[in-house]
Scaffold this motif. Structure first.
Motif, PDB file in Angstrom:
ATOM      1  N   UNK A   1      15.261   3.617  -9.440  1.00  0.00           N
ATOM      2  CA  UNK A   1      15.594   4.683 -10.373  1.00  0.00           C
ATOM      3  C   UNK A   1      14.670   5.857 -10.081  1.00  0.00           C
ATOM      4  N   UNK A   2      15.208   7.068  -9.987  1.00  0.00           N
ATOM      5  CA  UNK A   2      14.378   8.215  -9.651  1.00  0.00           C
ATOM      6  C   UNK A   2      13.281   8.457 -10.675  1.00  0.00           C
ATOM      7  N   UNK A   3      13.554   8.202 -11.935  1.00  0.00           N
ATOM      8  CA  UNK A   3      12.575   8.450 -12.991  1.00  0.00           C
ATOM      9  C   UNK A   3      11.927   7.141 -13.393  1.00  0.00           C
ATOM     10  N   UNK A   4      10.621   7.004 -13.122  1.00  0.00           N
ATOM     11  CA  UNK A   4       9.916   5.768 -13.432  1.00  0.00           C
ATOM     12  C   UNK A   4       9.763   5.567 -14.940  1.00  0.00           C
ATOM     13  N   UNK A   5       9.727   6.675 -15.694  1.00  0.00           N
ATOM     14  CA  UNK A   5       9.454   6.587 -17.126  1.00  0.00           C
ATOM     15  C   UNK A   5      10.747   6.437 -17.908  1.00  0.00           C
ATOM     16  N   UNK A   6      11.451   5.346 -17.678  1.00  0.00           N
ATOM     17  CA  UNK A   6      12.689   5.102 -18.405  1.00  0.00           C
ATOM     18  C   UNK A   6      12.411   4.513 -19.780  1.00  0.00           C
ATOM     19  N   UNK A   7      13.462   4.355 -20.564  1.00  0.00           N
ATOM     20  CA  UNK A   7      13.324   3.832 -21.919  1.00  0.00           C
ATOM     21  C   UNK A   7      12.656   2.468 -21.898  1.00  0.00           C
ATOM     22  N   UNK A   8      11.744   2.256 -22.843  1.00  0.00           N
ATOM     23  CA  UNK A   8      10.967   1.014 -22.894  1.00  0.00           C
ATOM     24  C   UNK A   8      11.864  -0.194 -23.122  1.00  0.00           C
TER      25      UNK A   8
ATOM     26  N   UNK B   1      20.926  -7.716  -7.949  1.00  0.00           N
ATOM     27  CA  UNK B   1      21.578  -6.955  -9.015  1.00  0.00           C
ATOM     28  C   UNK B   1      20.617  -6.660 -10.157  1.00  0.00           C
ATOM     29  N   UNK B   2      19.781  -7.632 -10.519  1.00  0.00           N
ATOM     30  CA  UNK B   2      18.828  -7.404 -11.611  1.00  0.00           C
ATOM     31  C   UNK B   2      17.711  -6.459 -11.189  1.00  0.00           C
ATOM     32  N   UNK B   3      17.246  -6.581  -9.949  1.00  0.00           N
ATOM     33  CA  UNK B   3      16.144  -5.735  -9.484  1.00  0.00           C
ATOM     34  C   UNK B   3      16.577  -4.304  -9.210  1.00  0.00           C
ATOM     35  N   UNK B   4      17.829  -4.107  -8.808  1.00  0.00           N
ATOM     36  CA  UNK B   4      18.320  -2.744  -8.593  1.00  0.00           C
ATOM     37  C   UNK B   4      18.257  -1.942  -9.883  1.00  0.00           C
TER      38      UNK B   4
ATOM     39  N   UNK C   1      13.418   1.964  -2.661  1.00  0.00           N
ATOM     40  CA  UNK C   1      14.710   1.966  -1.967  1.00  0.00           C
ATOM     41  C   UNK C   1      14.561   1.331  -0.587  1.00  0.00           C
ATOM     42  N   UNK C   2      13.464   1.654   0.104  1.00  0.00           N
ATOM     43  CA  UNK C   2      13.220   1.109   1.445  1.00  0.00           C
ATOM     44  C   UNK C   2      13.125  -0.413   1.416  1.00  0.00           C
ATOM     45  N   UNK C   3      12.392  -0.952   0.439  1.00  0.00           N
ATOM     46  CA  UNK C   3      12.221  -2.409   0.350  1.00  0.00           C
ATOM     47  C   UNK C   3      13.532  -3.091  -0.020  1.00  0.00           C
ATOM     48  N   UNK C   4      14.186  -2.588  -1.076  1.00  0.00           N
ATOM     49  CA  UNK C   4      15.400  -3.244  -1.560  1.00  0.00           C
ATOM     50  C   UNK C   4      16.550  -3.147  -0.560  1.00  0.00           C
ATOM     51  N   UNK C   5      16.818  -1.931  -0.102  1.00  0.00           N
ATOM     52  CA  UNK C   5      17.948  -1.761   0.809  1.00  0.00           C
ATOM     53  C   UNK C   5      17.586  -2.163   2.236  1.00  0.00           C
ATOM     54  N   UNK C   6      16.305  -2.062   2.589  1.00  0.00           N
ATOM     55  CA  UNK C   6      15.871  -2.525   3.906  1.00  0.00           C
ATOM     56  C   UNK C   6      16.039  -4.023   4.070  1.00  0.00           C
ATOM     57  N   UNK C   7      15.929  -4.761   2.978  1.00  0.00           N
ATOM     58  CA  UNK C   7      16.164  -6.209   3.026  1.00  0.00           C
ATOM     59  C   UNK C   7      17.611  -6.562   2.688  1.00  0.00           C
TER      60      UNK C   7
END
Length: 314
Positions: free
Chosen positions: A261-268, A253-256, A204-210
């Motif tokens: 996402x709070x859960x790193x283990x999302x659907x493959x 938009x694609x990187x967001x 969040x810091x990297x994406x929203x910070x930039x």
């Protein structure tokens, strides 16, 4: 292969499901996109370095952005292409997996910082044109680019260290075409909830910070453009920012969807599609966005092609 992997030395990339025929189609498609990406970015880098008309801060930053785009795709896509040609799963050592993830995240972070820098550059050019050459002098531009590169590579040291400090004991099969951090967390038998939350905050810091300086810059840019009385003047001012603005919209938009996402283990499947957008589709579009929508670059490119034609004819 399904035993205790607390001392895992290699992983297996599951890649893409489907038949051999589907893999061949995917290989041809992704290879074409990768080829266009590499050739397009090399073309931008060469023209920016050679032609004196493009020796300005905007094109200096664009050259470095092209290098970052090309390196980011090269870190992951060739391995993905090789996996599509193999009959089974693709093996990758623990060290290679760690290096791939570190380079991918570091280059991506540097790219976001550079996109924000380019937005501020356009803000100064449109809103403060009389002081543009003073503010964006060659010394400042060089240091800004160095900081962007260094910050990206330093910022991702701890996240990658924390990821590979986990104990992988569930399996050593990654349901992805590269060493995805979310899939690595799936293989861990440690309680990684706190680590995942910290990594989420860092993303969040990297994406929203930039993104914030980018939004602020374009708010001022649009406000300044609307004050221009003539329509042709407004278009001329916005045309200097159109390529970067388009790239920002597509890239963020694609990187967001992929990283914040709070859960790193999302659907493959979700991760695979989002990763393809970030690693294959977007890098392929960017060279076209920055060349086809830029009058000055098109003019320089036409002149370069005419010069090459004359040389070949002679």
């Amino acid at each position: 292969m399904l035993k205790n992997y607390s001392s895992t030395t290699e992983f297996y990339l599951l890649g893409f499901p489907g038949s051999k025929e589907l893999h061949n189609i995917l290989f041809a498609t992704f290879f074409f996109f990768y080829l266009v990406t590499v050739m397009g970015n090399i073309l931008i880098i060469v023209i920016v370095c050679v032609d004196k008309r493009l020796q300005t801060p905007m094109y200096f930053f664009l050259g470095h952005l092209s290098v970052l785009e090309m390196l980011t795709t090269t870190v992951t896509v060739p391995l993905m292409l090789w996996g599509l040609l193999l009959p089974g799963m693709q093996a990758i050592s623990l060290t290679a997996c760690c290096v791939q993830l570190y380079l991918y995240l570091s280059l991506g972070t540097s790219e976001f910082i550079l996109l924000a820098v380019m937005a501020v550059d356009r803000h100064v050019a449109v809103c403060n044109p009389l002081r543009y050459t003073i503010i964006t002098n060659s010394h400042t531009c060089l240091w800004v680019v160095i900081v962007s590169w260094v910050f990206g590579f330093l910022f991702q040291i701890w996240p990658v260290y924390a990821t590979f400090h986990l104990t992988f004991c569930k399996s050593n099969v990654l349901d992805h075409f590269y060493c995805d951090r979310g899939q690595l967390f799936k293989l861990s038998c440690d309680d990684s909830l706190f680590t995942e939350f910290i990594l989420f905050l860092m993303a969040v810091f990297v994406l929203f910070g930039s993104l914030i300086p980018t939004i602020v810059s374009y708010t001022y840019i649009i406000s300044t453009i609307l004050k221009i009385p003539s329509g042709s003047g407004q278009w001329k001012a916005f045309s200097t920012c159109a390529s970067h603005f388009t790239c920002v919209v597509i890239g963020y938009s694609s990187c967001l969807f992929l990283y914040v996402k709070p859960k790193q283990t999302q659907a493959a499947e979700y991760n695979r599609v989002a990763s393809l957008m970030v690693l294959v589709i977007t890098p392929c579009l960017n060279p076209f966005i920055f060349t086809l929508r830029n009058d000055k670059f098109r003019e320089v490119f036409r002149d370069a092609m005419k010069s090459c034609y004359r040389l070949l004819k002679a």
